[in-house]
Design a protein around this motif. Sequence first.
Motif, PDB file in Angstrom:
ATOM      1  N   ARG A  46       0.833  -1.317   0.064  1.00 60.15           N
ATOM      2  CA  ARG A  46      -0.023  -0.046   0.101  1.00 60.15           C
ATOM      3  C   ARG A  46       0.735   1.422   0.035  1.00 60.15           C
ATOM      4  NH1 ARG A  46      -5.320  -1.156  -1.243  1.00 60.15           N
ATOM      5  NH2 ARG A  46      -5.873  -2.882  -0.318  1.00 60.15           N
ATOM      6  N   TYR A  47       2.035   1.299   0.701  1.00 61.08           N
ATOM      7  CA  TYR A  47       2.714   2.404   0.729  1.00 61.08           C
ATOM      8  C   TYR A  47       4.260   2.064   0.460  1.00 61.08           C
ATOM      9  CZ  TYR A  47      -1.418   4.074   3.204  1.00 61.08           C
ATOM     10  OH  TYR A  47      -2.567   4.625   3.435  1.00 61.08           O
ATOM     11  N   SER A  48       5.011   2.873   0.059  1.00 62.89           N
ATOM     12  CA  SER A  48       6.283   3.028  -0.351  1.00 62.89           C
ATOM     13  C   SER A  48       6.819   4.059   0.062  1.00 62.89           C
ATOM     14  CB  SER A  48       6.650   2.394  -1.855  1.00 62.89           C
ATOM     15  OG  SER A  48       7.866   2.097  -1.924  1.00 62.89           O
ATOM     16  N   ARG A  49       8.232   4.220   1.003  1.00 63.26           N
ATOM     17  CA  ARG A  49       8.736   5.123   1.269  1.00 63.26           C
ATOM     18  C   ARG A  49      10.076   5.282   0.292  1.00 63.26           C
ATOM     19  NH1 ARG A  49       9.797   6.119   7.443  1.00 63.26           N
ATOM     20  NH2 ARG A  49       9.769   8.474   6.792  1.00 63.26           N
ATOM     21  N   ILE A  50      10.319   6.197  -0.315  1.00 57.82           N
ATOM     22  CA  ILE A  50      11.607   6.324  -1.169  1.00 57.82           C
ATOM     23  C   ILE A  50      12.395   7.380  -0.588  1.00 57.82           C
ATOM     24  CG2 ILE A  50      12.171   6.910  -3.540  1.00 57.82           C
ATOM     25  CD1 ILE A  50       9.848   4.838  -3.223  1.00 57.82           C
ATOM     26  N   LYS A  68       7.024  15.105  -4.409  1.00 53.75           N
ATOM     27  CA  LYS A  68       5.682  14.997  -3.952  1.00 53.75           C
ATOM     28  C   LYS A  68       4.533  15.381  -4.677  1.00 53.75           C
ATOM     29  CE  LYS A  68       7.226  14.853   0.913  1.00 53.75           C
ATOM     30  NZ  LYS A  68       6.963  15.325   2.209  1.00 53.75           N
ATOM     31  N   SER A  69       4.955  16.443  -5.471  1.00 51.03           N
ATOM     32  CA  SER A  69       3.942  16.967  -6.216  1.00 51.03           C
ATOM     33  C   SER A  69       3.711  16.281  -7.425  1.00 51.03           C
ATOM     34  CB  SER A  69       4.066  18.676  -6.765  1.00 51.03           C
ATOM     35  OG  SER A  69       5.401  18.610  -7.524  1.00 51.03           O
ATOM     36  N   ALA A  70       4.980  15.540  -7.990  1.00 50.64           N
ATOM     37  CA  ALA A  70       4.763  14.469  -9.162  1.00 50.64           C
ATOM     38  C   ALA A  70       4.488  13.007  -8.793  1.00 50.64           C
ATOM     39  CB  ALA A  70       6.092  14.647  -9.718  1.00 50.64           C
ATOM     40  N   ALA A  71       4.259  13.005  -7.316  1.00 50.37           N
ATOM     41  CA  ALA A  71       3.959  11.573  -6.920  1.00 50.37           C
ATOM     42  C   ALA A  71       2.933  10.747  -7.514  1.00 50.37           C
ATOM     43  CB  ALA A  71       3.502  11.640  -5.440  1.00 50.37           C
ATOM     44  N   GLY A  72       1.921  11.224  -7.892  1.00 46.70           N
ATOM     45  CA  GLY A  72       0.624  10.899  -8.693  1.00 46.70           C
ATOM     46  C   GLY A  72       1.141  10.605 -10.126  1.00 46.70           C
ATOM     47  N   TYR A  73       1.767  11.236 -10.834  1.00 47.23           N
ATOM     48  CA  TYR A  73       2.448  10.935 -11.962  1.00 47.23           C
ATOM     49  C   TYR A  73       3.120   9.723 -11.899  1.00 47.23           C
ATOM     50  CZ  TYR A  73       5.447  11.084 -16.055  1.00 47.23           C
ATOM     51  OH  TYR A  73       6.307  10.692 -17.210  1.00 47.23           O
ATOM     52  N   TYR A  86      -1.599  -3.963  -6.665  1.00 50.94           N
ATOM     53  CA  TYR A  86      -1.603  -2.847  -5.963  1.00 50.94           C
ATOM     54  C   TYR A  86      -0.185  -1.874  -6.255  1.00 50.94           C
ATOM     55  CZ  TYR A  86      -5.397  -4.673  -2.977  1.00 50.94           C
ATOM     56  OH  TYR A  86      -6.317  -5.589  -2.394  1.00 50.94           O
ATOM     57  N   THR A  87      -0.659  -0.846  -6.655  1.00 56.28           N
ATOM     58  CA  THR A  87       0.542   0.166  -6.832  1.00 56.28           C
ATOM     59  C   THR A  87       0.657   1.226  -5.474  1.00 56.28           C
ATOM     60  OG1 THR A  87       0.322   0.362  -9.145  1.00 56.28           O
ATOM     61  CG2 THR A  87       1.584   1.989  -8.300  1.00 56.28           C
ATOM     62  N   PRO A  88       1.878   0.828  -4.774  1.00 55.82           N
ATOM     63  CA  PRO A  88       2.032   1.632  -3.690  1.00 55.82           C
ATOM     64  C   PRO A  88       1.967   3.128  -3.768  1.00 55.82           C
ATOM     65  CG  PRO A  88       4.003   0.722  -4.215  1.00 55.82           C
ATOM     66  CD  PRO A  88       2.951   0.327  -5.367  1.00 55.82           C
ATOM     67  N   GLU A  89       1.175   3.764  -2.479  1.00 57.51           N
ATOM     68  CA  GLU A  89       1.218   5.209  -2.425  1.00 57.51           C
ATOM     69  C   GLU A  89       2.911   5.645  -2.510  1.00 57.51           C
ATOM     70  OE1 GLU A  89      -0.180   8.593   0.598  1.00 57.51           O
ATOM     71  OE2 GLU A  89      -1.530   7.152  -0.056  1.00 57.51           O
ATOM     72  N   LEU A  90       3.556   6.499  -2.991  1.00 61.77           N
ATOM     73  CA  LEU A  90       4.625   7.094  -2.944  1.00 61.77           C
ATOM     74  C   LEU A  90       5.032   8.008  -1.860  1.00 61.77           C
ATOM     75  CD1 LEU A  90       5.664   6.900  -6.765  1.00 61.77           C
ATOM     76  CD2 LEU A  90       6.019   5.019  -4.938  1.00 61.77           C
ATOM     77  N   GLN A  91       5.773   7.911  -0.966  1.00 61.77           N
ATOM     78  CA  GLN A  91       6.264   8.819  -0.008  1.00 61.77           C
ATOM     79  C   GLN A  91       7.591   9.137  -0.085  1.00 61.77           C
ATOM     80  OE1 GLN A  91       5.085   6.629   3.591  1.00 61.77           O
ATOM     81  NE2 GLN A  91       2.727   7.327   3.298  1.00 61.77           N
TER      82      GLN A  91
END
Length: 133
Positions: A46-50, A68-73, A86-91
Motif C-alpha cells: 500500500r505504501y512505499s517510502r522512497i 511529492k507534487s509529481a507523486a501521482g504521475y 496494488y501500486t503503492p502510494e509513494l512517500q
Amino acid sequence: MASNRINRINEEIQKELSNLFRGLKDPRVQGGMVTITHVDTTSDLRYSRIFVSVLDKTQEKDVVKGLKSAAGYLRRELGAALRLRYTPELQFVADDSIEYGAHILEMLRDPNVVKPANPENETIHLDGEEDDD
C-alpha cells in the motif's frame, strides 16, 4: 519468503523511479542531482517510502517538494511498468545517510578524535607503501 518478494519489488521500484526522474519537467527536480538511496515498501504493497539524496543540500527541500507534487504521475507510470495488484502510494523522504557516513569517516581519520589502540601502530601502511625512515 515474502520479504524476498518485497526486496525484489523494492529494487524494481528503485530502478523504474530512477528512469522516471529523468523525464520529470519540474524545475525543482531537474535542478539537483537526485539519487534514490533506499526504497521501503510495506508488506501489503500500500505504501512505499522512497529515500532520496540530493547532491546540493541547499536544494533538498525543494527537490522533495517537487517529487511529492509529481507523486501521482510517478505512481501511475510505476503501476503501468510493474503490473502489481496494488501500486503503492509513494512517500518521498530526504535521506542524509551519505552525509552522515562522510562525517563518520572524517572523524575516524582525525587523529585528535580517534587514537590508535596500539601507539606503535600510529601510521598505517597500505600494500605497496614503505616507510621512508
